[in-house]
Scaffold this motif. Structure first.
Motif, PDB file in Angstrom:
ATOM      1  N   ALA A   1     -12.484   0.880   0.145  1.00  0.00           N
ATOM      2  CA  ALA A   1     -11.427   0.671   1.025  1.00  0.00           C
ATOM      3  C   ALA A   1     -10.592  -0.559   0.181  1.00  0.00           C
ATOM      4  O   ALA A   1      -9.357  -0.648   0.176  1.00  0.00           O
ATOM      5  CB  ALA A   1     -11.913  -0.225   2.327  1.00  0.00           C
ATOM      6  N   ARG A   2     -11.156  -1.373  -0.520  1.00  0.00           N
ATOM      7  CA  ARG A   2     -10.352  -2.444  -1.365  1.00  0.00           C
ATOM      8  C   ARG A   2      -9.504  -1.722  -2.368  1.00  0.00           C
ATOM      9  O   ARG A   2      -8.291  -1.872  -2.606  1.00  0.00           O
ATOM     10  CB  ARG A   2     -11.526  -3.236  -2.060  1.00  0.00           C
ATOM     11  N   SER A   3      -9.917  -0.734  -3.162  1.00  0.00           N
ATOM     12  CA  SER A   3      -9.230  -0.007  -4.094  1.00  0.00           C
ATOM     13  C   SER A   3      -8.163   0.813  -3.429  1.00  0.00           C
ATOM     14  O   SER A   3      -7.054   0.944  -4.095  1.00  0.00           O
ATOM     15  CB  SER A   3     -10.116   0.683  -5.207  1.00  0.00           C
ATOM     16  N   GLU A   4      -8.594   1.347  -2.279  1.00  0.00           N
ATOM     17  CA  GLU A   4      -7.570   2.045  -1.549  1.00  0.00           C
ATOM     18  C   GLU A   4      -6.333   1.281  -1.238  1.00  0.00           C
ATOM     19  O   GLU A   4      -5.192   1.605  -1.379  1.00  0.00           O
ATOM     20  CB  GLU A   4      -7.998   2.580  -0.324  1.00  0.00           C
ATOM     21  N   VAL A   5      -6.431  -0.085  -0.688  1.00  0.00           N
ATOM     22  CA  VAL A   5      -5.322  -0.870  -0.562  1.00  0.00           C
ATOM     23  C   VAL A   5      -4.769  -1.524  -1.514  1.00  0.00           C
ATOM     24  O   VAL A   5      -3.818  -2.231  -1.247  1.00  0.00           O
ATOM     25  CB  VAL A   5      -5.687  -1.602   0.811  1.00  0.00           C
ATOM     26  N   ALA A   6      -5.450  -1.691  -2.522  1.00  0.00           N
ATOM     27  CA  ALA A   6      -4.966  -2.580  -3.703  1.00  0.00           C
ATOM     28  C   ALA A   6      -3.598  -2.365  -3.995  1.00  0.00           C
ATOM     29  O   ALA A   6      -2.892  -3.769  -4.145  1.00  0.00           O
ATOM     30  CB  ALA A   6      -5.877  -2.472  -5.110  1.00  0.00           C
ATOM     31  N   PRO A   7      -3.143  -1.213  -4.290  1.00  0.00           N
ATOM     32  CA  PRO A   7      -1.383  -1.101  -4.617  1.00  0.00           C
ATOM     33  C   PRO A   7      -0.682  -1.580  -3.611  1.00  0.00           C
ATOM     34  O   PRO A   7       0.444  -2.368  -3.897  1.00  0.00           O
ATOM     35  CB  PRO A   7      -1.385   0.615  -4.866  1.00  0.00           C
ATOM     36  N   ARG A   8      -0.858  -1.285  -2.389  1.00  0.00           N
ATOM     37  CA  ARG A   8       0.006  -1.538  -1.244  1.00  0.00           C
ATOM     38  C   ARG A   8      -0.020  -3.133  -1.036  1.00  0.00           C
ATOM     39  O   ARG A   8       0.913  -4.072  -0.796  1.00  0.00           O
ATOM     40  CB  ARG A   8      -0.531  -0.958   0.093  1.00  0.00           C
ATOM     41  N   ARG A   9      -1.353  -3.704  -1.124  1.00  0.00           N
ATOM     42  CA  ARG A   9      -1.668  -5.330  -0.952  1.00  0.00           C
ATOM     43  C   ARG A   9      -0.958  -5.991  -2.252  1.00  0.00           C
ATOM     44  O   ARG A   9      -0.178  -6.995  -2.078  1.00  0.00           O
ATOM     45  CB  ARG A   9      -3.112  -5.474  -1.285  1.00  0.00           C
TER      46      ARG A   9
END
Ligand SMILES: [Zn+2]
Length: 276
Positions: free
Chosen positions: A136-144
């Motif tokens: 979940a963290r790496s999935e949202v990392a770019p957007r974050r």
């Protein structure tokens, strides 16, 4: 109030509106960030719960093992005592105690096994949850990262606007500035142009003709009796219909559009040169 002060206050209000819009953008970005982070945060909470539970179980298992060791010691002592008994009655008493401790120890061992089993299952669950969290963290990392950068930029922009605003406010006469600030409290509109038909541009209370005349041509500072804003003569753009925001879907342009949409006098470049 001189014409220069009037246009100065208009410019000040334009700057303040820009600050309000920039601050709103920061808040929006913070909300979007929170939204993007929520799934990972929920998982993080689950990982924490499992980790705590696991720690409790390990402590409990340790406690049961220690209790088992104690019982083993006690049995050893009882067995020694059994060697030195002087009669049958004493022997059967010690034997009965040994049997009791042995059973208690067996029950400890059962409990330890059951705890170890639960610990293994919790360890598996923790591993699954941790993997899901990482995913979940790496999935949202770019957007974050994108949103964090945008928020930083919006914060910097807000700071820059505030500096400009304060520097500009220093060029205005103190009394008018103080009045403006007092009306502006809480982001309220402090200054409004007359409408074409001579009403207050903020609350649309009709202004008597002689007062309109004073606002248009006189030098007194006049406030609306209905809402308290400082009234100023309209500039040509005040009398045009509000510009329709062109690119609401365009994120980069959104900030400027907001400023223009909220402050009808956003385009007074040239005519309202603050240094004039
Ligand atoms: Zn009014």
């Amino acid at each position: 109030m001189t014409e220069q002060t009037r246009s100065g206050l208009r410019e000040l209000q334009r700057l303040d509106d820009a600050i309000v819009a920039a601050e709103k953008r920061v808040r929006e970005l913070e909300l979007r960030l929170a939204e993007v982070e929520r799934p990972a945060q929920d998982l993080d909470g689950e990982v924490g719960t499992t980790r705590n539970r696991l720690q409790e179980m390990r402590l409990e298992e340790r406690r049961v093992e220690l209790a088992g060791d104690e019982k083993a010691d006690r049995m050893k002592k009882l067995e020694d005592r059994l060697q030195g008994v002087r009669n049958v009655r004493e022997e059967s008493a010690v034997s009965a105690e040994i049997e009791m401790v042995r059973r208690a120890r067996e029950s400890d061992e059962q409990e330890a096994l059951s705890l170890l089993d639960q610990i293994r299952r919790l360890e598996d669950r923790l591993e699954e949850q941790s993997e899901a969290l990482e995913e979940a963290r790496s999935e949202v990392a770019p957007r974050r990262k994108e949103l964090e950068d945008e928020r930083e930029a919006a914060l910097a922009e807000t700071g820059r606007l505030k500096e400009n605003r304060d520097a500009f406010a220093e060029t205005l006469p103190t009394d008018e500035l103080r009045l403006y600030d007092a009306i502006r409290v809480g982001g309220r509109r402090a200054l409004a142009p007359l409408t074409e038909d001579g009403a207050c541009g903020n609350c649309f209370t009709m202004i008597p003709p002689q007062i309109q005349n004073e606002i248009r041509h006189g030098s007194e500072l006049i406030r609306c009796e209905g809402c308290g804003v400082i009234l100023v003569a309209p500039l040509p753009e005040d009398l045009e219909p509000d510009p329709v925001p062109e690119a609401e879907a365009d994120e980069d342009g959104a900030e400027d559009e907001v400023v223009e949409a909220e402050s009808a006098d956003a385009d007074d470049e040239g005519a309202e040169d603050p240094s004039a």
